[in-house]
Design an enzyme around this catalytic site. Structure first.
Site, PDB file in Angstrom:
ATOM      1  N   HIS A   1       0.808  -1.223   0.000  1.00  0.00           N
ATOM      2  CA  HIS A   1       0.000   0.000   0.000  1.00  0.00           C
ATOM      3  C   HIS A   1       0.843   1.276   0.000  1.00  0.00           C
ATOM      4  CE1 HIS A   1       1.204  -0.777   4.065  1.00  0.00           C
ATOM      5  NE2 HIS A   1       0.863   0.448   4.412  1.00  0.00           N
ATOM      6  N   ASP A   2       2.154   1.138   0.058  1.00  0.00           N
ATOM      7  CA  ASP A   2       3.018   2.323   0.072  1.00  0.00           C
ATOM      8  C   ASP A   2       3.771   2.528  -1.244  1.00  0.00           C
ATOM      9  OD1 ASP A   2       2.462   2.957   2.746  1.00  0.00           O
ATOM     10  OD2 ASP A   2       4.026   1.631   3.493  1.00  0.00           O
TER      11      ASP A   2
HETATM   12  C1  NOJ Z   1       4.475   2.301   7.286  1.00  0.00           C
HETATM   13  C2  NOJ Z   1       3.121   2.098   6.696  1.00  0.00           C
HETATM   14  O1  NOJ Z   1       3.189   1.045   5.772  1.00  0.00           O
HETATM   15  C3  NOJ Z   1       2.722   3.408   6.068  1.00  0.00           C
HETATM   16  O2  NOJ Z   1       1.552   3.285   5.306  1.00  0.00           O
HETATM   17  C4  NOJ Z   1       2.565   4.430   7.155  1.00  0.00           C
HETATM   18  O3  NOJ Z   1       2.323   5.694   6.580  1.00  0.00           O
HETATM   19  C5  NOJ Z   1       3.820   4.523   8.014  1.00  0.00           C
HETATM   20  N1  NOJ Z   1       4.351   3.241   8.353  1.00  0.00           N
HETATM   21  C6  NOJ Z   1       3.520   5.205   9.307  1.00  0.00           C
HETATM   22  O4  NOJ Z   1       2.776   4.346  10.133  1.00  0.00           O
END
Ligand code: NOJ
Length: 560
Positions: A333-334
């Site tokens: 998702h990132d």
């Molecule tokens: C990693 C998560 O995968 C991401 O989506 C999030 O923004 C950051 N950690 C902060 O929790």
């Protein structure tokens, strides 16, 4: 329905995990946001015990807890509840029961480095320097003022999403630390009270039936006790402008992880998978432990190149050795979704994207390690195109020319289950638009096409399940005389599987290694039609001699 492998103590090693992003998977109540009831309705897609489902072994749910959504669930306001937009605790219990009934394990996303600023712990902590939660977050006085009269923060640390990692709190008259947004204050893992409360959260979810946890940015749990400033990294921008020596990977982390894992290990068969934040394969290997995986994100930034994957695999194998078990991932998702990522690379032709997605799927599901699939990758879903100016994602909203950031909304599009209004995702207006190609790229359509990406995923998962060499075998890279073909041999119980992946958009003439007992290799799967069928009319079993021709972007699996 068969009992599958749910009783296997090493399911985290033999199984395939599927990441559900709950907001975007399936919306049962028509409010445009996915929910737990929607997931329950679509469990057949994940595992129904027949060849008409993927047959995954576990789901990982991105955060489902009450959250004001400054970072879409990664800012938790109640660690032991369910956000009403996703349902209720009773829905969670129903989901666990339904999953367990199908042999699917449930992995929750634990965000334990930071909470929401609206969590009652933080509200109490900021209210008083002497109250019960005073030391549950990381507070420091200002060391003085700048020449311009501004309060100087305790050190030079940066927030990952931009700006300083410290925010001044007027009420408490101190700065607090946040590795991410100011709305995500970092918990103080050095506080006995905070640590005990965190471990209680873990116990609560274990008691409710969670089979494991994905640990968000676990390697930032502990910071340097003296909060020393990080050295600068010349030429870097934003977060990259520093060497993160003192705000992650601290020696005390090892003890904290051991404590957390001991709680998980109180219940046999439970596991964790850690999200290594900004680290190498060597870091991943160092923090892994039996039953506790660590993602190695080494494949996420790779170009579409057999040589690049070969090098990354060698690097990973050197760091992990024969005992540490990898957690393999191509999308989450990132990150930009890999089907599109591989299209957009220099020289990438979008028309070949699905063929590349098939090669990538074969890699992911046959490499040594536990594969983690990201919802939608089984239909080679592409990113949405959403300009930063319209982003919900805080990372994109804070993007600047000096520190540009990618809009993660783009990888979080609603799952297209079928064509038509709402795409089977929602009867209402989806919180993000459906992918523009959803009329042609959807689960229903691909399920009825034997040559679709979805059919290949199903087949790969079932082949993998039936092939010990692919699940738990040793792995050795093989030179097949063509640098654009990545090939490797997996072996277990005296049997071998050979995987050959043609990354080139031209045919490849390859020389095969001699199969183990001297017999011919027999093709078990090929992503292009051959004489003995497949792609995916199946059958095959056709023997191949010392050489073979792979079609452009063909993936092939053969057994000895
Ligand atoms: C990693 C998560 O995968 C991401 O989506 C999030 O923004 C950051 N950690 C902060 O929790």
């Amino acid at each position: 329905m068969t009992a599958r492998r749910s009783a296997d103590p090493a399911w985290w090693q033999t199984g395939v995990v599927y990441q559900v992003y709950p907001r975007s998977f399936a919306d049962a109540n028509g409010d445009g946001v996915g929910d737990l009831a929607g997931i329950i309705q679509h469990l057949d897609h994940l595992a129904d015990g027949t060849a008409d489902s993927l047959g995954v072994d576990a789901i990982w749910l991105s955060p489902i807890y009450p959250s004001p959504d400054f970072d879409f669930g990664y800012d938790v306001a109640d660690y032991v509840g369910v956000d009403p937009k996703f349902g209720t605790l009773a829905d969670f219990d129903r989901l666990v029961e339904a999953c367990h009934g199908r042999g699917i394990k449930v992995i929750l996303d634990l965000v334990l480095n930071h909470s929401s600023h609206l969590h009652p712990w933080f509200e109490s902590s900021r209210a008083s320097r002497t109250g019960p939660h005073a030391d549950w977050y990381i507070w420091r006085d200002s060391p003085g003022r700048t020449k311009a009269g501004r309060r100087r923060p305790p050190n030079n640390w940066r927030g990952f999403f931009g700006g300083p990692a410290w925010t001044w709190d007027e009420g408490r008259g101190q700065f607090y630390l946040h590795t991410f947004l100011p709305q995500q204050p970092d918990l103080n893992w050095r506080s006995t009270g905070a640590r005990a409360a965190i471990l209680d959260v873990v116990r609560t979810w274990l008691g409710r039936g969670a089979d494991g946890f994905r640990l968000d940015v676990f390697n930032t749990f502990l910071k340097d006790a003296a909060l020393r400033s990080n050295p600068r990294r010349p030429g870097g921008r934003g977060w990259g402008a520093q060497v993160h020596l003192h705000d992650r990977n601290q020696p005390e982390l090892v003890g904290a992880l051991a404590e957390l894992r001991a709680v998980v290990d109180e219940r046999p068969g439970r596991m964790t998978v850690g999200e290594l934040f900004d680290g190498s394969a060597a870091d991943a290997a160092a923090y892994a432990a039996p039953g506790h995986l660590v993602f190695d994100f080494g494949w996420l930034g790779l170009p579409w190149s057999a040589a690049a994957f070969r090098e990354a695999i060698l690097r990973r194998d050197a760091a992990f050795g024969p005992t540490v078990w990898p957690a393999n991932v191509l999308s989450n998702h990132d990150q930009p979704r890999h089907a599109g990522r591989f299209d957009l690379l220099p020289g990438g032709e979008p028309s070949l994207g699905d063929a590349r997605a098939k090669v990538a799927a074969t890699l992911l599901l046959t490499q040594r390690g536990t594969p983690f699939l990201y919802y939608g990758e089984e239909i080679a879903m592409r990113d949405l195109v959403i300009p930063n100016a319209q982003a919900f994602d805080p990372q994109a909203r804070r993007s600047s020319p000096r520190a540009p950031a990618w809009n993660r909304d783009q990888a979080r599009g609603p799952m297209p289950w079928r064509g038509g209004h709402g795409g089977g995702f929602s009867g209402g207006v989806p919180w993000l638009p459906l992918p523009p190609d959803h009329e042609v790229r959807n689960v229903e359509r691909q399920a009825s096409d034997p040559d679709s990406v979805l059919s290949l995923y199903r087949r790969l998962l079932s082949l993998r399940r039936a092939t010990p060499a692919l699940v738990r075998g040793t792995q050795e890279l093989v030179d097949v005389d063509d640098p654009e073909v990545l090939a490797y041999r997996r072996a277990a119980d005296g049997r071998s599987a050979l995987v050959a992946l043609n990354f080139a958009s031209r045919p490849a003439h390859i020389r095969l290694p001699v199969p183990a007992p001297g017999g011919p290799w027999r093709i078990a799967l090929a992503t292009h039609p051959r004489q003995g069928r497949d792609a995916l009319g199946e059958a095959l079993g056709e023997g191949i001699g010392e050489t073979a021709i792979l079609a452009p972007l063909e993936a092939l699996i053969a057994y000895d």
